[in-house]
Design a protein around this motif. Structure first.
Motif, PDB file in Angstrom:
ATOM      1  N   ALA A  42      32.765   0.275  81.374  1.00 23.83           N
ATOM      2  CA  ALA A  42      33.839  -0.454  80.705  1.00 23.83           C
ATOM      3  C   ALA A  42      35.134   0.339  80.686  1.00 23.83           C
ATOM      4  O   ALA A  42      36.218  -0.229  80.576  1.00 23.83           O
ATOM      5  N   MET A  43      35.030   1.643  80.768  1.00 23.03           N
ATOM      6  CA  MET A  43      36.216   2.487  80.756  1.00 23.03           C
ATOM      7  C   MET A  43      37.085   2.208  81.986  1.00 23.03           C
ATOM      8  O   MET A  43      36.588   2.017  83.087  1.00 23.03           O
ATOM      9  N   GLU A  44      38.403   2.184  81.777  1.00 22.73           N
ATOM     10  CA  GLU A  44      39.340   1.958  82.871  1.00 22.73           C
ATOM     11  C   GLU A  44      39.721   3.282  83.530  1.00 22.73           C
ATOM     12  O   GLU A  44      39.612   4.346  82.917  1.00 22.73           O
ATOM     13  N   LEU A  45      40.217   3.195  84.764  1.00 18.90           N
ATOM     14  CA  LEU A  45      40.667   4.391  85.479  1.00 18.90           C
ATOM     15  C   LEU A  45      42.179   4.330  85.673  1.00 18.90           C
ATOM     16  O   LEU A  45      42.718   3.382  86.242  1.00 18.90           O
ATOM     17  N   ALA A  46      42.849   5.366  85.178  1.00 17.98           N
ATOM     18  CA  ALA A  46      44.287   5.539  85.367  1.00 17.98           C
ATOM     19  C   ALA A  46      44.512   6.895  86.022  1.00 17.98           C
ATOM     20  O   ALA A  46      43.563   7.645  86.277  1.00 17.98           O
ATOM     21  N   CYS A  47      45.762   7.227  86.297  1.00 16.07           N
ATOM     22  CA  CYS A  47      46.055   8.568  86.801  1.00 16.07           C
ATOM     23  C   CYS A  47      47.269   9.138  86.093  1.00 16.07           C
ATOM     24  O   CYS A  47      48.174   8.406  85.692  1.00 16.07           O
ATOM     25  N   THR A  48      47.267  10.438  85.916  1.00 15.33           N
ATOM     26  CA  THR A  48      48.417  11.176  85.406  1.00 15.33           C
ATOM     27  C   THR A  48      48.862  12.115  86.510  1.00 15.33           C
ATOM     28  O   THR A  48      48.056  12.899  87.029  1.00 15.33           O
ATOM     29  N   GLY A  66      32.407  17.846  91.256  1.00 16.50           N
ATOM     30  CA  GLY A  66      31.021  17.825  91.708  1.00 16.50           C
ATOM     31  C   GLY A  66      30.804  16.721  92.716  1.00 16.50           C
ATOM     32  O   GLY A  66      31.750  16.063  93.162  1.00 16.50           O
ATOM     33  N   GLN A  67      29.546  16.523  93.080  1.00 16.36           N
ATOM     34  CA  GLN A  67      29.183  15.396  93.922  1.00 16.36           C
ATOM     35  C   GLN A  67      29.412  14.094  93.131  1.00 16.36           C
ATOM     36  O   GLN A  67      29.478  14.120  91.897  1.00 16.36           O
ATOM     37  N   PRO A  68      29.558  12.960  93.800  1.00 19.42           N
ATOM     38  CA  PRO A  68      29.887  11.715  93.097  1.00 19.42           C
ATOM     39  C   PRO A  68      29.004  11.425  91.888  1.00 19.42           C
ATOM     40  O   PRO A  68      29.511  11.007  90.830  1.00 19.42           O
ATOM     41  N   ALA A  69      27.709  11.649  92.000  1.00 24.20           N
ATOM     42  CA  ALA A  69      26.811  11.361  90.868  1.00 24.20           C
ATOM     43  C   ALA A  69      27.112  12.283  89.689  1.00 24.20           C
ATOM     44  O   ALA A  69      27.020  11.863  88.521  1.00 24.20           O
ATOM     45  N   GLU A  70      27.478  13.541  89.965  1.00 27.99           N
ATOM     46  CA  GLU A  70      27.815  14.477  88.887  1.00 27.99           C
ATOM     47  C   GLU A  70      29.111  14.074  88.200  1.00 27.99           C
ATOM     48  O   GLU A  70      29.242  14.165  86.967  1.00 27.99           O
ATOM     49  N   VAL A  71      30.087  13.631  88.983  1.00 22.54           N
ATOM     50  CA  VAL A  71      31.344  13.169  88.403  1.00 22.54           C
ATOM     51  C   VAL A  71      31.103  11.940  87.534  1.00 22.54           C
ATOM     52  O   VAL A  71      31.626  11.825  86.418  1.00 22.54           O
ATOM     53  N   ARG A  72      30.282  11.015  88.014  1.00 21.94           N
ATOM     54  CA  ARG A  72      29.975   9.811  87.225  1.00 21.94           C
ATOM     55  C   ARG A  72      29.298  10.171  85.908  1.00 21.94           C
ATOM     56  O   ARG A  72      29.577   9.578  84.862  1.00 21.94           O
ATOM     57  N   ALA A  73      28.402  11.155  85.937  1.00 24.09           N
ATOM     58  CA  ALA A  73      27.735  11.582  84.707  1.00 24.09           C
ATOM     59  C   ALA A  73      28.739  12.159  83.720  1.00 24.09           C
ATOM     60  O   ALA A  73      28.656  11.905  82.505  1.00 24.09           O
ATOM     61  N   GLY A  74      29.699  12.933  84.226  1.00 18.36           N
ATOM     62  CA  GLY A  74      30.737  13.471  83.355  1.00 18.36           C
ATOM     63  C   GLY A  74      31.605  12.381  82.759  1.00 18.36           C
ATOM     64  O   GLY A  74      31.983  12.441  81.577  1.00 18.36           O
ATOM     65  N   LEU A  75      31.915  11.372  83.541  1.00 20.99           N
ATOM     66  CA  LEU A  75      32.703  10.255  83.049  1.00 20.99           C
ATOM     67  C   LEU A  75      31.947   9.472  81.977  1.00 20.99           C
ATOM     68  O   LEU A  75      32.534   9.044  80.975  1.00 20.99           O
ATOM     69  N   ASP A  76      30.641   9.288  82.163  1.00 16.01           N
ATOM     70  CA  ASP A  76      29.825   8.603  81.158  1.00 16.01           C
ATOM     71  C   ASP A  76      29.881   9.341  79.829  1.00 16.01           C
ATOM     72  O   ASP A  76      29.966   8.722  78.759  1.00 16.01           O
ATOM     73  N   ALA A  77      29.850  10.676  79.887  1.00 16.82           N
ATOM     74  CA  ALA A  77      29.898  11.477  78.659  1.00 16.82           C
ATOM     75  C   ALA A  77      31.242  11.316  77.959  1.00 16.82           C
ATOM     76  O   ALA A  77      31.306  11.246  76.721  1.00 16.82           O
ATOM     77  N   LEU A  78      32.323  11.261  78.727  1.00 17.08           N
ATOM     78  CA  LEU A  78      33.646  11.090  78.136  1.00 17.08           C
ATOM     79  C   LEU A  78      33.800   9.706  77.523  1.00 17.08           C
ATOM     80  O   LEU A  78      34.414   9.548  76.466  1.00 17.08           O
ATOM     81  N   GLU A  79      33.230   8.698  78.174  1.00 21.15           N
ATOM     82  CA  GLU A  79      33.266   7.357  77.594  1.00 21.15           C
ATOM     83  C   GLU A  79      32.485   7.329  76.280  1.00 21.15           C
ATOM     84  O   GLU A  79      32.919   6.706  75.300  1.00 21.15           O
ATOM     85  N   GLU A  80      31.375   8.016  76.239  1.00 18.63           N
ATOM     86  CA  GLU A  80      30.575   8.091  75.013  1.00 18.63           C
ATOM     87  C   GLU A  80      31.356   8.785  73.901  1.00 18.63           C
ATOM     88  O   GLU A  80      31.180   8.486  72.713  1.00 18.63           O
ATOM     89  N   ALA A  81      32.244   9.714  74.285  1.00 24.04           N
ATOM     90  CA  ALA A  81      33.049  10.447  73.298  1.00 24.04           C
ATOM     91  C   ALA A  81      34.235   9.633  72.802  1.00 24.04           C
ATOM     92  O   ALA A  81      34.983  10.100  71.940  1.00 24.04           O
ATOM     93  N   GLY A  82      34.429   8.425  73.335  1.00 22.11           N
ATOM     94  CA  GLY A  82      35.468   7.561  72.798  1.00 22.11           C
ATOM     95  C   GLY A  82      36.570   7.190  73.756  1.00 22.11           C
ATOM     96  O   GLY A  82      37.537   6.522  73.349  1.00 22.11           O
ATOM     97  N   ALA A  83      36.475   7.597  75.019  1.00 19.60           N
ATOM     98  CA  ALA A  83      37.536   7.270  75.972  1.00 19.60           C
ATOM     99  C   ALA A  83      37.404   5.830  76.441  1.00 19.60           C
ATOM    100  O   ALA A  83      36.336   5.409  76.880  1.00 19.60           O
ATOM    101  N   SER A  84      38.485   5.074  76.356  1.00 21.89           N
ATOM    102  CA  SER A  84      38.512   3.734  76.925  1.00 21.89           C
ATOM    103  C   SER A  84      39.276   3.718  78.240  1.00 21.89           C
ATOM    104  O   SER A  84      39.228   2.732  78.983  1.00 21.89           O
TER     105      SER A  84
END
Length: 325
Positions: free
Chosen positions: A2-8, A283-301
């Motif tokens: 559900a989290m969106e992707l933006a760039c800075t 990391g490899q794509p799966a590792e990056v996705r796991a990190g993103l899941d953790a950030l979404e769990e921490a409250g990132a939309s």
């Protein structure tokens, strides 16, 4: 996800083209970093980007009250809105390195709150009182600026005071996960700004090609010293010792030269695979996705990806694929 992707983006003359590419890849917004001593002017680059794009959100992160009068920022935001209707966002923050590099201190959180309040009122076509005088924007139709202008105003929030201000006056917050692992204390849109690189099959964190493309952003973990994610590591202690050996008046510039946009010779001496692994989301794509899941769990939309290195289009594309766009 559900989290969106933006760039800075660390604003450069190439940024308008990078924003065009980000739109093609599906990024929902692009924020331009604002630090006058380091980056190209974000308002100019966003104006150019508005001509090359039609959907992607355009924002400045972050406006610091000490830099420019609130009416000046209101006029810039109103102008950009005419060029890109419905796509503009402004983030206001206290500033730290951006202000210090110009010889000043960051703003107080009270002044950030007042700045956001006054900025919103000016864009609404209202009159404000500042320094004992009343003022408002006076744009006529001949200027091409049409008031009122309704744009989201975010706060770059860190710590209890920052999130307290954001909760009172902001439409969203942008923050950095390296400031702590606790759930973000904000009820609303939350953008987490972070950096890293997606490894190719067979690549490792200490491959020269990996160090080169993620180095400018990974070096920020070194710059944060004992207050960052590398605290106590050989790389952090070595870098910090070298900085502390300099005359005090030279330390700030030595730490922040090339901040998020290029590597210095000092950075290169302490940039290792350990810095990439522990100080970035890489990391490899799966590792990056796991990190993103953790950030979404921490409250990132919204995840605000900061690409680095010599090939920004490659980084934007690789991260978009890992994200799942």
């Amino acid at each position: 996800m559900a989290m969106e992707l933006a760039c800075t983006l660390s604003t450069s003359i190439a940024t308008p083209e990078h924003i065009r590419i980000a739109e093609e890849l599906g990024y929902v917004s692009a924020w331009c970093h604002y630090s006058p001593a380091i980056y190209a002017d974000p308002w100019m680059m966003l104006a150019l980007a508005s001509e090359r794009t039609s959907r992607i959100g355009l924002g400045v992160a972050v406006v610091v009250p000490r830099f420019r009068h609130v009416a000046d920022i209101a006029s810039s935001a109103a102008t950009l809105t005419q060029l890109a209707p419905g796509r503009v966002t402004v983030a206001v923050g206290a500033g730290f390195s951006s202000a210090a590099l110009l010889g000043g201190r960051g703003a107080t959180w009270a002044s950030v709150e007042a700045y956001v309040t006054n900025l919103r009122a000016l864009l609404a076509g209202e009159q404000i009182e500042l320094d004992g005088r009343k003022m408002s924007l006076l744009h006529s139709k001949e200027s091409g600026i049409s008031l009122p202008v309704d744009i989201p105003i975010w706060v770059a929030a860190h710590g209890p005071k920052g999130f307290g201000v954001a909760s009172r006056v902001a439409d969203g917050v942008i923050t950095n996960p390296t400031h702590g692992n606790e759930k973000v204390p904000f009820q609303g849109t939350c953008g987490l700004s972070y950096y890293g690189t997606v490894l190719e099959p067979g690549e490792t964190y200490d491959d020269p090609a990996v160090l080169e493309r993620v180095g400018p952003t990974a070096a920020l973990a070194l710059h944060m010293g004992p207050y960052g994610p590398l605290a106590g590591s050989a790389e952090e202690t070595g870098f910090t010792a070298r900085i502390n050996a300099l005359p005090e008046e030279e330390r700030l510039v030595a730490t922040h030269r090339g901040h998020l946009i290029s590597l210095t010779e000092l950075d290169r001496q302490f940039l290792t695979g350990n810095v990439v692994r522990d100080g970035t989301l890489s990391g490899q794509p799966a590792e990056v996705r796991a990190g993103l899941d953790a950030l979404e769990e921490a409250g990132a939309s919204r995840f605000c990806y900061t690409p680095g290195g010599p090939d920004i289009p490659r980084e934007l594309e690789a991260f978009a694929k890992a994200f799942g766009l």
